[in-house]
Design a protein around this motif. Structure first.
Motif, PDB file in Angstrom:
ATOM      1  N   ALA A   1      31.919  58.286  17.170  1.00 34.75           N
ATOM      2  CA  ALA A   1      30.915  57.692  17.362  1.00 34.75           C
ATOM      3  C   ALA A   1      29.615  58.132  18.330  1.00 34.75           C
ATOM      4  O   ALA A   1      29.066  57.312  18.111  1.00 34.75           O
ATOM      5  CB  ALA A   1      31.589  56.481  18.559  1.00 34.75           C
ATOM      6  N   ALA A   2      29.631  59.530  19.616  1.00 34.45           N
ATOM      7  CA  ALA A   2      28.852  59.592  19.729  1.00 34.45           C
ATOM      8  C   ALA A   2      28.124  60.222  18.792  1.00 34.45           C
ATOM      9  O   ALA A   2      26.204  60.265  19.051  1.00 34.45           O
ATOM     10  CB  ALA A   2      29.327  60.768  20.472  1.00 34.45           C
ATOM     11  N   PHE A   3      28.236  60.351  17.896  1.00 36.35           N
ATOM     12  CA  PHE A   3      27.658  61.677  16.554  1.00 36.35           C
ATOM     13  C   PHE A   3      26.590  60.097  16.037  1.00 36.35           C
ATOM     14  O   PHE A   3      25.597  60.216  15.905  1.00 36.35           O
ATOM     15  CB  PHE A   3      28.032  62.049  15.737  1.00 36.35           C
ATOM     16  N   ALA A   4      27.403  58.369  15.540  1.00 42.13           N
ATOM     17  CA  ALA A   4      26.303  58.088  15.504  1.00 42.13           C
ATOM     18  C   ALA A   4      25.225  57.430  16.388  1.00 42.13           C
ATOM     19  O   ALA A   4      23.952  57.347  16.265  1.00 42.13           O
ATOM     20  CB  ALA A   4      26.667  56.891  14.829  1.00 42.13           C
ATOM     21  N   ALA A   5      25.409  57.515  17.781  1.00 42.81           N
ATOM     22  CA  ALA A   5      25.038  56.943  18.933  1.00 42.81           C
ATOM     23  C   ALA A   5      23.666  58.105  19.011  1.00 42.81           C
ATOM     24  O   ALA A   5      22.829  58.086  19.401  1.00 42.81           O
ATOM     25  CB  ALA A   5      25.104  57.266  20.028  1.00 42.81           C
TER      26      ALA A   5
ATOM     27  N   PRO B   1      28.872  64.765  24.146  1.00 45.44           N
ATOM     28  CA  PRO B   1      27.803  65.267  24.145  1.00 45.44           C
ATOM     29  C   PRO B   1      27.613  66.227  23.092  1.00 45.44           C
ATOM     30  O   PRO B   1      26.445  66.294  22.653  1.00 45.44           O
ATOM     31  CB  PRO B   1      27.742  65.992  25.573  1.00 45.44           C
ATOM     32  N   ILE B   2      28.723  66.746  22.210  1.00 46.23           N
ATOM     33  CA  ILE B   2      28.366  67.210  21.065  1.00 46.23           C
ATOM     34  C   ILE B   2      28.107  66.670  19.897  1.00 46.23           C
ATOM     35  O   ILE B   2      26.956  66.870  19.611  1.00 46.23           O
ATOM     36  CB  ILE B   2      29.430  68.286  21.011  1.00 46.23           C
ATOM     37  N   GLY B   3      28.626  65.571  19.590  1.00 47.02           N
ATOM     38  CA  GLY B   3      28.494  65.055  18.422  1.00 47.02           C
ATOM     39  C   GLY B   3      27.443  63.945  19.042  1.00 47.02           C
ATOM     40  O   GLY B   3      25.955  64.125  18.313  1.00 47.02           O
TER      41      GLY B   3
END
Length: 406
Positions: free
Chosen positions: A268-272, A318-320
């Motif tokens: 999800a973080a990666f998509a954002a 934060p990594i993603g």
């Protein structure tokens, strides 16, 4: 007459944004079906009694096909655009899914995987070109939206495998041909717009003249740096997508279900991050985004192998987010290095991404077999250091000065 001109312009741009949404939706379906193939490996291995080497050859048939063909197709369509090759791509994927669902032998499985790879190869260069054409000048935003569709599709592929294919068996893979059929219809709309754009009645006749080429040495150096940065990004993200759940289960004693939930937090973080990287690059310059998107993840990747379960999940966000912001900025930067070669550059970068991810997963798997999953995450934590190479990328002003001098 003057009062209707702005209205016509707004109408044309609205149509272009509809096309951008169409190719983004096509990207979502394309990458969903790709992820579905990768997610059913355990099922295929059990049904066909495959060795791990044979499973690896399925990946090779799919990834190598997609990796090698994409830059070739992009190079060809730069010179001879084929608008309706776009809906042809999911049609190939559709055939591959039906063969995969009905395959009674390992050879048929390989054939189905190969057709899915070819479909992906046809799709990415032309779809990326259309995303740029329909951007209204917001190139970073358009590529980010295009990438968001693909990343969202990648994230839901495993869910479809878990809740549909695993309970209903191999034949249920063929059911997803319906998704490919929807993609054919959606991309036919985009292809029709593209064909009109290329026609004398469309926008191509009134297009601005191509920009002057940049010095060859600057282009070669910049592309080399970008490919090194892509190596850093995609090997690290491959370690997470392929082995993060195993790391959580082995290190913290999580169940497979709990580890999957943590994986989706990262996705999800990666998509954002994918959505925001391009528009920010449009505003502040792509070099700044590229610099931040690789090197900026370093403090978090270095901390991850030493964190407890809670902080490992927190750090994955934060990594993603940071790593995901890289690709759109890199791709648009590379497209601007070689005006008129949008298809070739898109195909090259998507192809390299496929190849690095596949090779990285295989290499990291061998390292994990020889050592441990924990060791893999320790060595991968240093990969963002390669982001220091971004200092050798020309700034926006240097690119403009070099182009003016040329």
């Amino acid at each position: 007459m003057a009062t209707t001109h702005p209205i016509a312009a707004r109408s044309a741009q609205s149509a272009a944004y509809a096309v951008l949404l169409a190719v983004s939706a096509g990207h979502m379906i394309n990458d969903t079906l790709q992820a579905l193939l990768l997610s059913i490996y355990p099922l295929l291995r059990e049904i066909h009694h495959l060795s791990f080497a044979q499973v690896g050859f399925i990946t090779l048939a799919f990834q190598a096909t997609a990796s090698v063909l994409q830059p070739v197709i992009g190079f060809y369509t730069d010179k001879r655009p084929i608008p309706f090759s776009l809906p042809f791509a999911p049609a190939l994927t559709l055939v591959g899914l039906v063969i995969l669902g009905l395959a009674g032998s390992y050879a048929m499985v390989l054939l189905g995987a190969t057709l899915i790879g070819i479909g992906s190869s046809v799709f990415h260069p032309e779809a990326s070109r259309i995303a740029r054409l329909s951007s209204g000048g917001r190139f970073g935003f358009a590529q980010s939206l295009f990438q968001l569709g693909g990343n969202f599709g990648t994230s839901i592929g495993p869910l479809l495998a878990a809740f549909i294919v695993i309970p209903h068996g191999q034949t249920s893979v063929a059911w997803f041909a319906a998704m490919a059929l929807i993609s054919v219809a959606v991309l036919s709309y985009a292809a029709k717009w593209y064909a009109h754009h290329l026609s004398p009645q469309g926008g191509a006749r009134r297009a601005a003249p191509p920009a002057k080429p940049l010095p060859r040495r600057m282009v070669v150096t910049s592309l080399t740096v970008l490919l090194c940065l892509m190596f850093s990004k995609f090997v690290y993200t491959s370690s997470l997508s392929s082995f993060y759940t195993f790391y959580l289960m082995g290190t913290f004693g999580l169940s497979a279900k709990e580890a999957q939930v943590d994986l989706f937090v990262y996705l999800a973080a990666f998509a954002a991050g994918t959505l925001l990287g391009g528009p920010i690059g449009d505003r502040i310059g792509r070099k700044a985004v590229i610099w931040f998107s690789v090197l900026g993840a370093l403090p978090f990747t270095l901390a991850l192998p030493y964190a407890n379960h809670f902080w490992a999940v927190v750090l994955s966000v934060p990594i993603g987010f940071i790593l995901a912001s890289a690709f759109s900025a890199m791709l648009v930067y590379a497209q601007e290095l070689m005006p008129g070669r949008v298809g070739m550059i898109s195909g090259l970068f998507f192809g390299v991404a496929f190849g690095i991810a596949a090779a990285g997963a295989a290499l990291l798997g061998m390292v994990a077999d020889a050592t441990s999953i924990g060791f893999v995450f320790h060595i991968c934590s240093f990969l963002p250091v390669i982001g220091l190479l971004a200092m050798f990328l020309p700034s926006r002003r240097q690119l403009a000065d070099a182009q003016s001098a040329g």
